[in-house]
Design an enzyme around this catalytic site. Structure first.
Site, PDB file in Angstrom:
ATOM      1  N   PRO A   1       0.825  -1.210   0.000  1.00  0.00           N
ATOM      2  CA  PRO A   1       0.000   0.000   0.000  1.00  0.00           C
ATOM      3  C   PRO A   1       0.861   1.263   0.000  1.00  0.00           C
ATOM      4  CG  PRO A   1      -0.010  -1.031   2.166  1.00  0.00           C
ATOM      5  CD  PRO A   1       0.697  -1.979   1.247  1.00  0.00           C
ATOM      6  N   CYS A   2       0.540   2.179  -0.887  1.00  0.00           N
ATOM      7  CA  CYS A   2       1.234   3.466  -0.962  1.00  0.00           C
ATOM      8  C   CYS A   2       0.187   4.563  -0.820  1.00  0.00           C
ATOM      9  CB  CYS A   2       1.991   3.597  -2.281  1.00  0.00           C
ATOM     10  SG  CYS A   2       3.294   2.367  -2.506  1.00  0.00           S
TER      11      CYS A   2
END
Length: 855
Positions: free
Chosen positions: A471-472
């Site tokens: 996840p970014c």
């Protein structure tokens, strides 16, 4: 260099290259089409012939005084004409035809003679030497291999350069610090330049990609090269083991041209999918990081199985406990760990140390940490005997599990073991720090030995494939405080670093990373470039592509980025070309236009299946109400479309197409919607049941000529039973009144943009076409390609999140097929390949009689 771009859609591909055209002209054309990726230095891609001709008015050919001259003898004319035929196409007709075949306005410079040696500023250069090249006005030198030397018919002296790229001039750009300064990447970019641009000979060592530069075993050289850099799909691949004669017009390394015919030939070696399954199926161990409920690994395993490889998800890691429950139920063979990825990394490192301490893994050094911990066990046992008789002594019966973190929430992180105490039941099991169990050496050894044999945790070398989508969240457009200068300083983007650290520690054969397209859009693609740079620094071959879910048999668009990595000993997997006729939506940065996995415009030999629509996916599902509470129910109706036949197939048939299974015996799972509150339900009930209907159709709303909404002054505002307005203010103001999404109905003949994680209808089209409710969990799952046998766990909202965050299963299945082909050495050298015809609907169909039965 030309600034023209290739336009792409998922329905078209460029024509097959003209066989009369030279390899060099084809490769140069490829480079011109991606002018924004600059080789060697600065913004200028190379000292082009046009530029350097302006610098030099005329080249002298006096033997004694000329700063640049060729050394006699020249190549025999007959040999030169065979090796460089286009340089000697003197007839006007031939030159015109060549220009057409090149699709390029630049004319091939005609040659009088070719040479193998030249002298420039008293330095002798041989054909195939590496050299520095200087262009007027440029501070840095360029680096090239001299692949041709010739005198033009007008007396000008030229050499043809095939360029090397420094890391900072590749797609990696600002992350060049991750890569050795002496490392350069050979390319297929080549062009002609005046001879006197050569300034210095270089010694560029070509070394195997497997050579470990950390061991100081590099030969003495100015630079070293172990990879090709190919512009399409930002590819870095190992140098070919053998090359044709470099410098001729027919020479080539690994072609950067997208040739689907070659890809088809590779696939035809195994025939159709059923034949592939008859091949031996080696076990391939997969680790799914940030696994969610397991969609990506499920698809990869399905696709790998279709290619003839038994890909199995051995381990999965995710922080969401409900997603872990879903994965554990649907993949009982998987060791599912509900923990942070950074804790998992710390754990596997400690696990390796424990395995070495227990002599299960060879080690050059003693594991002093645990030797010291258990050194005084006998003394402690003697002390225990001296304790008072009334003091209760707790004895460890068995060690059950291991983790790294803070399971007791004491703010003290470390390695913990789950303990079953002698004389107590499972309710009394506790997590204990390992340094508090110094008197349990034998119990610990028993646990580690058993865990080592059953592979409860991976060790370096155990993992064949790592997949995952770190996840970014720091690049999300919803994050107003995004760090555009250095996104890696944002804590929300740190998981990308953790993901790469896990890859570096476990060293799998293959890596597949997935992420949103914003990873190459935000901050000039900072995070995408970082991921490429990390893999290259680990000596992985890499390529990056963007794929749309709808192009692989789903009624939604959903574009995502997928990055392949492969060890030097393996074939780099290709990207499977689309199977369905869907046009790309959304904006792709210009620099990454060549990374879209798609057919290019103008190709006429591709026959794609029609795009799927919402009706194709969900028309067989029973009607349910807004307040439906059942998690399981019967289907009531048989499947109506090929998609529905496939999605309802039992797990056994999905994984073994030779099995003639009966219709699915499992119930329909998760066909229930998020229950709307009374106000929203009353609003949805008043939305007309027709295509395009939304809040704009409600009383009191007027649409202006500019398509924005405003309150109708002639209509009194309507209120609900609760006293709240029928049309809420937020619907009117959403996107400054230009949006038609609030309370919008989807329609049967549409392709959905993207399945989202939230089921509220306030700012997105998620309302069922004909029923007064939002789309159910199962309907969303259908749009993501989840098989119907896939059951989800957790509260309703959590299940929507699991589905919305998932990788579309058909995309993962297509990638899994490519992975399986690469694992078997059957992948081609081009970046893309064609899937077998009718993929994956080649699955055996039930008889028409059985298909009519109601499951």
């Amino acid at each position: 260099m030309s600034s023209r771009r290739r336009s792409k859609s998922l329905s078209l591909i460029s024509p097959k290259p003209d066989p009369e055209a030279s390899s060099s002209s084809k490769k140069k054309l490829k480079t011109e089409l991606n002018a924004d990726l600059t080789p060697i230095s600065r913004s200028s891609p190379k000292p082009s012939a046009a530029k350097t001709r302006k610098v030099k008015a005329e080249l002298s050919v006096e033997e004694d005084d000329a700063p640049a001259r060729f050394l006699q003898p020249h190549f025999p004319d007959s040999d030169a004409r065979v090796r460089w035929p286009l340089r000697y196409a003197r007839k006007k007709k031939n030159v015109v035809e060549e220009k057409k075949s090149r699709d390029d306005s630049e004319e091939v410079i005609q040659a009088l003679h070719h040479y193998s040696q030249a002298k420039v500023d008293n330095i002798t250069y041989n054909l195939l030497d590496d050299a520095h090249v200087k262009a007027e006005g440029e501070e840095d030198d360029y680096i090239c291999k001299i692949i041709e030397m010739f005198e033009a018919v007008d007396g000008q002296l030229y050499f043809t350069a095939q360029w090397y790229y420094r890391a900072k001039d590749t797609v990696v750009k600002d992350h060049a610090h991750l890569i050795n300064d002496k490392r350069v990447f050979f390319s297929e970019v080549r062009d002609d330049n005046p001879l006197d641009c050569l300034v210095k000979k270089l010694n560029i060592a070509r070394i195997p990609l497997t050579m470990d530069e950390k061991k100081n075993c590099l030969p003495s050289c100015d630079f070293y090269c172990d990879m090709l850099y190919l512009l399409p799909y930002s590819s870095f691949v190992k140098l070919p083991t053998s090359e044709k004669k470099v410098g001729s017009e027919t020479s080539s390394t690994i072609s950067s041209d997208v040739d689907t015919n070659e890809a088809c030939e590779v696939n035809s070696q195994i025939g159709d999918v059923t034949q592939a399954q008859q091949c031996c199926k080696p076990d391939v161990a997969l680790l799914d990081l940030y696994s969610g409920c397991g969609a990506m690994s499920t698809g990869l395993c399905l696709g790998g199985n279709l290619s003839g490889v038994n890909l199995v998800t051995k381990w999965a890691v995710d922080l969401n406990q409900y997603a872990c429950e879903s994965l554990r139920f649907n993949h009982p063979e998987t060791q599912v760990r509900n923990e942070m990825a950074e804790d998992f990394l710390s754990l596997v490192k400690e696990w390796e140390v424990l395995c070495k301490y227990c002599s299960l893994v060879k080690s050059k050094e003693p594991q002093q940490k645990y030797i010291d911990l258990f050194a005084d066990e006998d003394e402690e046992e003697n002390e225990d005997e001296k304790t008072e008789e009334d003091e209760e002594v707790f004895e460890v019966e068995k060690i059950l599990a291991i983790c790294y973190g803070d399971p007791n929430e004491t703010k003290k992180r470390g390695l913990f073991l789950k303990v079953r105490w002698k004389g107590y039941g499972s309710d009394e099991d506790t997590w204990e720090p390992i340094d508090g169990l110094s008197n349990c050496k034998e119990k610990l050894k028993d646990f580690v030995t058993s865990g080592y044999k059953s592979k409860i945790l991976p060790l370096p070398g155990d993992v064949d494939v790592i997949c995952g989508g770190p996840p970014c969240q720091g690049i999300s457009g919803f994050n107003r405080f995004r760090n555009k200068e250095n996104p890696l300083e944002d804590e929300k983007n740190k998981q990308l670093v953790v993901y790469m650290d896990l890859v570096e520690y476990l060293r799998p054969k293959y890596v597949l990373m997935e992420n949103v397209v914003d990873i190459v859009k935000f901050a000039n693609g900072f995070l995408g470039r970082y991921a490429l740079g990390r893999l290259i620094s680990m000596n992985y071959q890499v390529r990056m592509g963007m794929m749309a879910a709808g192009a692989y048999g789903l009624p939604q668009f959903r574009m995502r980025m997928f990055m392949w990595g492969a060890q030097p000993t393996e074939k780099l997997p290709q990207y499977p070309l689309p199977t369905h006729d869907v046009v790309v939506r959304g904006v792709i940065p210009t620099e990454f236009e060549m990374n879209v996995v798609a057919y290019e415009e103008g190709h006429k030999d591709v026959h794609l299946e029609k795009k799927l629509l919402l009706e194709d996916a969900i028309s067989d599902l029973p009607a349910v109400e807004n307040d439906e509470r059942r998690d399981e129910m019967p289907y009531h109706e048989p499947p109506k479309t090929e998609f529905q036949h496939l999605i309802r197939s039992p797990r056994e048939e999905m994984f073994d197409t030779s099995t003639m299974s009966k219709p699915a015996t499992h119930p329909l799972y998760d066909h229930r919607p998020l229950e709307l509150n009374t106000d929203d339900y009353q609003r949805v009930c008043q939305i007309p049941k027709r295509k395009g209907a939304n809040f704009r159709d409600l009383s009191g709303v007027r649409v202006r000529p500019d398509k924005r909404v405003e309150w109708d002054p002639d209509v009194k505002r309507v209120y609900l039973e609760s006293g709240k307005p029928l049309v809420p203010d937020y619907a009117m103001s959403f996107v400054n009144g230009s949006s038609s999404k609030p309370f919008a109905r989807l329609w049967w003949d549409e392709t959905v943009p993207t399945v989202v994680t939230r089921a509220e209808p306030h700012n997105q089209a998620i309302t069922h076409p004909e029923q007064d409710r939002v789309m159910t969990i199962r309907e969303n799952a259908r749009l993501q390609g989840f098989p119907d046998y896939y059951k989800l766990f957790g509260p309703v909202k959590e299940r929507y999140i699991q589905v919305g965050n998932a990788v579309a299963v058909p995309v993962a299945r297509a990638l899994g097929y490519s992975l399986g082909m690469a694992f078997q050495g059957l992948a081609g050298d081009t970046p893309v390949c064609s899937l077998p015809k009718r993929f994956p609907n080649i699955l055996k169909r039930r008889s028409s009689k059985s298909s009519e039965e109601v499951a």
